[in-house]
Design a protein around this motif. Structure first.
Motif, short mmCIF file in Angstrom:
data_model
loop_
_atom_site.label_atom_id
_atom_site.label_comp_id
_atom_site.label_asym_id
_atom_site.label_seq_id
_atom_site.Cartn_x
_atom_site.Cartn_y
_atom_site.Cartn_z
N HIS A 154 29.98 8.72 17.71
CA HIS A 154 29.06 8.98 18.82
C HIS A 154 29.37 10.37 19.38
CE1 HIS A 154 27.46 8.38 23.01
NE2 HIS A 154 26.49 7.80 22.32
N GLY A 155 28.36 11.25 19.36
CA GLY A 155 28.60 12.66 19.67
C GLY A 155 28.75 13.44 18.39
N GLY A 182 28.56 17.48 17.91
CA GLY A 182 29.53 18.36 18.55
C GLY A 182 30.66 18.75 17.61
N GLY A 201 32.71 15.71 16.75
CA GLY A 201 31.92 14.82 15.90
C GLY A 201 31.84 15.31 14.47
N ALA A 249 23.75 11.29 17.83
CA ALA A 249 23.70 12.54 18.59
C ALA A 249 22.67 12.40 19.70
CB ALA A 249 23.34 13.71 17.68
N ARG A 250 22.73 13.30 20.65
CA ARG A 250 21.82 13.21 21.80
C ARG A 250 20.36 13.32 21.38
NH1 ARG A 250 21.99 14.16 27.46
NH2 ARG A 250 24.24 14.22 27.31
N ASP A 265 33.98 7.98 20.22
CA ASP A 265 33.08 8.73 21.10
C ASP A 265 33.70 10.04 21.56
OD1 ASP A 265 30.91 9.15 23.16
OD2 ASP A 265 32.66 8.93 24.46
N SER A 307 31.42 12.64 23.22
CA SER A 307 30.07 13.05 23.54
C SER A 307 30.06 13.77 24.89
CB SER A 307 29.13 11.84 23.53
OG SER A 307 29.56 10.86 24.46
N LEU A 308 29.14 13.38 25.77
CA LEU A 308 29.06 13.91 27.12
C LEU A 308 29.17 12.74 28.10
CD1 LEU A 308 26.14 16.48 26.65
CD2 LEU A 308 28.58 16.99 26.91
N THR A 338 35.81 11.27 25.60
CA THR A 338 34.96 12.06 26.49
C THR A 338 35.60 12.14 27.87
OG1 THR A 338 32.95 11.43 25.31
CG2 THR A 338 32.69 12.21 27.56
#
Length: 240
Positions: free
Chosen positions: A12-13, A16, A19, A39-40, A70, A72-73, A95
């Motif tokens: 997840h992410g 980036g 990722g 991804a987003r 994860d 991600s953001l 994160t």
């Protein structure tokens, strides 16, 4: 001889830096099967190098998995944690800068599945954190300063790792001060300084390649899935 069990992993992410490192390294590990990369934004291709790709809005459509990793953001963590709780899947979360919703979702997940959240997944930082706690216990009346340096694109400051190191010092009654530098493509450097009259001690960790964090997260995922529901530390998983 029994075949090594295959671990089904969600990244997840995935778009980036971390990722991409996770996808690259996992592809070299025969015991890990990345069943989905998230991804987003909606992916331009549904399958890349044999890995199905999903947008963050499509979490409910993910295939079965044992553990999600994860990086991600902050605003994406809560939804993933809720999905892991629903499915009873483990979560390795790296994160930082989480909001209240993200923190609450992680706390709820820990009641249903194994979880590790950490600002840093390197073995060296796990050891550094232990050393900081030991030094703080012995040098409670010394000044403590934590200086961290990262690449210019890192948004949170102080870094999550710096704050975790500070918590280790605070646990021994020492109140640290923080300084943050953002320059170039620095992967990550953390210096914890204890200063007394006429002398000082510096504990330093320098990362030259973010693969160390990706390898640590993948190893944490391997060790986490067999655990009972609850919240675990990197030190518990990587140094046990």
């Amino acid at each position: 001889m029994n075949a090594q069990p295959i671990l089904k992993v969600v990244i997840h992410g995935a778009s980036g830096r971390m990722g991409q490192a996770l996808l690259r390294l996992a592809a070299q590990m025969p015991d890990i099967d990345v069943v989905a990369a998230v991804a987003r934004r909606a992916p331009s291709q549904r399958v890349i190098d044999g890995v199905p790709h999903f947008a963050a809005s499509e979490l409910s459509g993910l295939p079965a998995f044992d553990v999600a990793i994860d990086f991600s953001l902050p605003d994406g963590v809560a939804a993933l944690a809720r999905l892991c709780a629903e499915r009873g899947a483990a979560l390795v979360c790296g994160t930082t800068g989480l909001d209240a919703e993200g923190e609450a979702a992680l706390a709820a997940l820990a009641g249903r599945a194994p979880l590790v959240w950490a600002s840093n997944y390197s073995l060296g930082v796990a050891v550094l954190t232990d050393l900081v706690a030991r030094a703080a216990a012995l040098l409670a009346d010394w000044d403590c300063d934590i200086v961290e340096s990262h690449h210019i694109h890192k948004k949170d400051a102080p870094s999550g790792t710096a704050l975790s190191l500070g918590q280790a010092a605070q646990g021994q009654g020492v109140q640290p001060r923080y300084a943050s530098l953002r320059a170039g493509d620095i992967v990550g450097e953390h210096t914890v300084q204890f200063a007394g009259l006429g002398e000082r001690i510096e504990l330093v960790h320098r990362a030259s390649n973010r693969d160390i964090f990706a390898r640590g997260a993948l190893e944490a995922a391997r060790r986490l899935v067999a655990r009972a529901p609850g919240r675990y530390s990197v030190a518990e998983l990587l140094t046990a």
